[in-house]
Design a protein around this motif. Structure first.
Motif, PDB file in Angstrom:
ATOM      1  N   SER A 268       0.850  -1.192   0.000  1.00  0.00           N
ATOM      2  CA  SER A 268       0.000   0.000   0.000  1.00  0.00           C
ATOM      3  C   SER A 268       0.885   1.242   0.000  1.00  0.00           C
ATOM      4  N   ALA A 324      -2.552   1.857  -4.184  1.00  0.00           N
ATOM      5  CA  ALA A 324      -3.753   1.922  -3.347  1.00  0.00           C
ATOM      6  C   ALA A 324      -3.380   2.321  -1.932  1.00  0.00           C
ATOM      7  N   ASP A 328      -8.661   1.171   0.940  1.00  0.00           N
ATOM      8  CA  ASP A 328      -9.331   1.163  -0.362  1.00  0.00           C
ATOM      9  C   ASP A 328     -10.029  -0.181  -0.563  1.00  0.00           C
ATOM     10  N   ALA A 333      -9.581   0.075  -7.732  1.00  0.00           N
ATOM     11  CA  ALA A 333      -8.292   0.758  -7.685  1.00  0.00           C
ATOM     12  C   ALA A 333      -8.561   2.253  -7.848  1.00  0.00           C
TER      13      ALA A 333
END
Length: 348
Positions: A268, A324, A328, A333
């Motif tokens: 992430s 991302a 999320d 995306a």
């Protein structure tokens, strides 16, 4: 003001931390829906094998999915790595795709293995390497011939056997040759095929390869003039600082790939920001970012226009690399979708 370049999309179907393959596919299908709504011209998927952060392993299967989920965009491969496959099998797959979605299918062909040596061996059943220039040229020529509705005649034991990719074709997919070297540019020019240099991956030698292709192009049944476009990694956000944050997961992954570091699911944005970049890799990171378009919308659009002008193309294929954030949804995306929305809007 000159017209903005046509925008297309390259999708590697990234798999991030906490995602399943199914999640990643659903996120990319949603991205394709956004792309079509925005008027994107073509949407291509790649072929990579045995990579923990890439779900784009089988272009024909993916193209069938994306073509069925859309209605106007061209859908294609960027590309099928021909050394991994028998030309007849690829011809059969893409003849069927073209029959199901006439006028919308692109067959991009590449020479790279798209995998590590062990996986490449498994893909070939332990058979000989087929990416050497002489065999690759032969396989491309055979594949293109097999796609013709009339088929080809196979000479065997003194007899001619008719060979067709599909029984009653009324059209053929558009064939493109992909590459990152002078060899691919020369071959595409010799065969009279459209050609794409992997600028998003290589980043050097693009101008030279495109000039070589254009100067040596021989007209063919695929067109009287050379055709090409540019590929580039892109992350766009409301501010440059945010865009740089969103690009960091891809940046760290590419640095690991280039330096032999460990590979895993794409982290992430928060995970990647918490990972310090080794001092010895700072130069590589700077070099990569200099070739990418990572910025706020107006500056990003201007950079896309500049690249299109420098390389004399009227189409730019963007690879949306925005990562991302934690939280999320797994099947979307948002930052990749927003990259396309902000860029296309700023180019209008």
């Amino acid at each position: 003001m000159t017209s903005p370049p046509t925008i297309s999309v390259l999708d590697l179907i990234p798999v991030r931390t906490g995602q399943s393959t199914g999640d990643a596919l659903r996120a990319s299908l949603a991205l394709a829906g956004v792309a079509e709504r925005l008027g994107v011209h073509r949407y291509w998927v790649a072929e990579h094998h045995n990579m923990p952060a890439v779900a784009s392993t089988n272009p024909p299967v993916l193209i069938a999915m994306f073509a069925a989920a859309t209605s106007t965009m061209r859908i294609g491969s960027g590309g099928v790595m021909l050394p991994n496959h028998a030309p007849l099998v690829v011809a059969e797959q893409f003849a069927l795709l073209e029959a199901a979605h006439p006028g919308r299918i692109d067959l991009g062909i590449g020479r790279a293995p798209g995998s590590d040596p062990v996986t490449n061996w498994a893909l070939r059943h332990g058979g000989p390497e087929t990416a050497d220039p002489e065999r690759f040229s032969e396989h491309v020529t055979n594949l293109v011939a097999m796609l013709e509705p009339a088929g080809v005649g196979l000479q065997l034991q003194g007899r001619t056997y008719p060979l067709r990719a599909t029984p009653e074709a009324v059209g053929t997919p558009a064939v493109w040759l992909l590459g990152s070297s002078d060899y691919s540019a020369r071959l595409a020019a010799t065969l009279g095929l459209p050609y794409v240099f992997a600028h998003h991956f290589s980043g050097s030698g693009t101008a030279e390869a495109l000039e070589l292709y254009r100067e040596n192009f021989s007209p063919s049944g695929f067109g009287d003039e050379p055709r090409t476009f540019l590929t580039v990694n892109v992350a766009v956000a409301e501010t440059r600082e945010e865009a740089l944050e969103l690009a960091r997961p891809q940046l760290l992954a590419m640095i690991s790939l280039r330096t032999g570091g460990p590979l895993g699911p794409q982290p992430s944005v928060e995970e990647s920001l918490a990972r310090p970049l080794p001092v010895e890799h700072e130069g590589l990171a700077t070099s990569m970012l200099s070739r990418w378009v990572v910025d706020e919308p107006v500056a990003a659009a201007e950079r896309i226009r500049e690249l299109a002008s420098v390389f004399a193309v009227d189409e730019v294929m963007v690879h949306p690399i925005a990562g991302a954030r934690a939280g999320d949804p797994a099947d979307r995306a948002p930052a990749r979708e927003r990259t396309l929305e902000l860029l296309v809007d700023a180019l209008r």
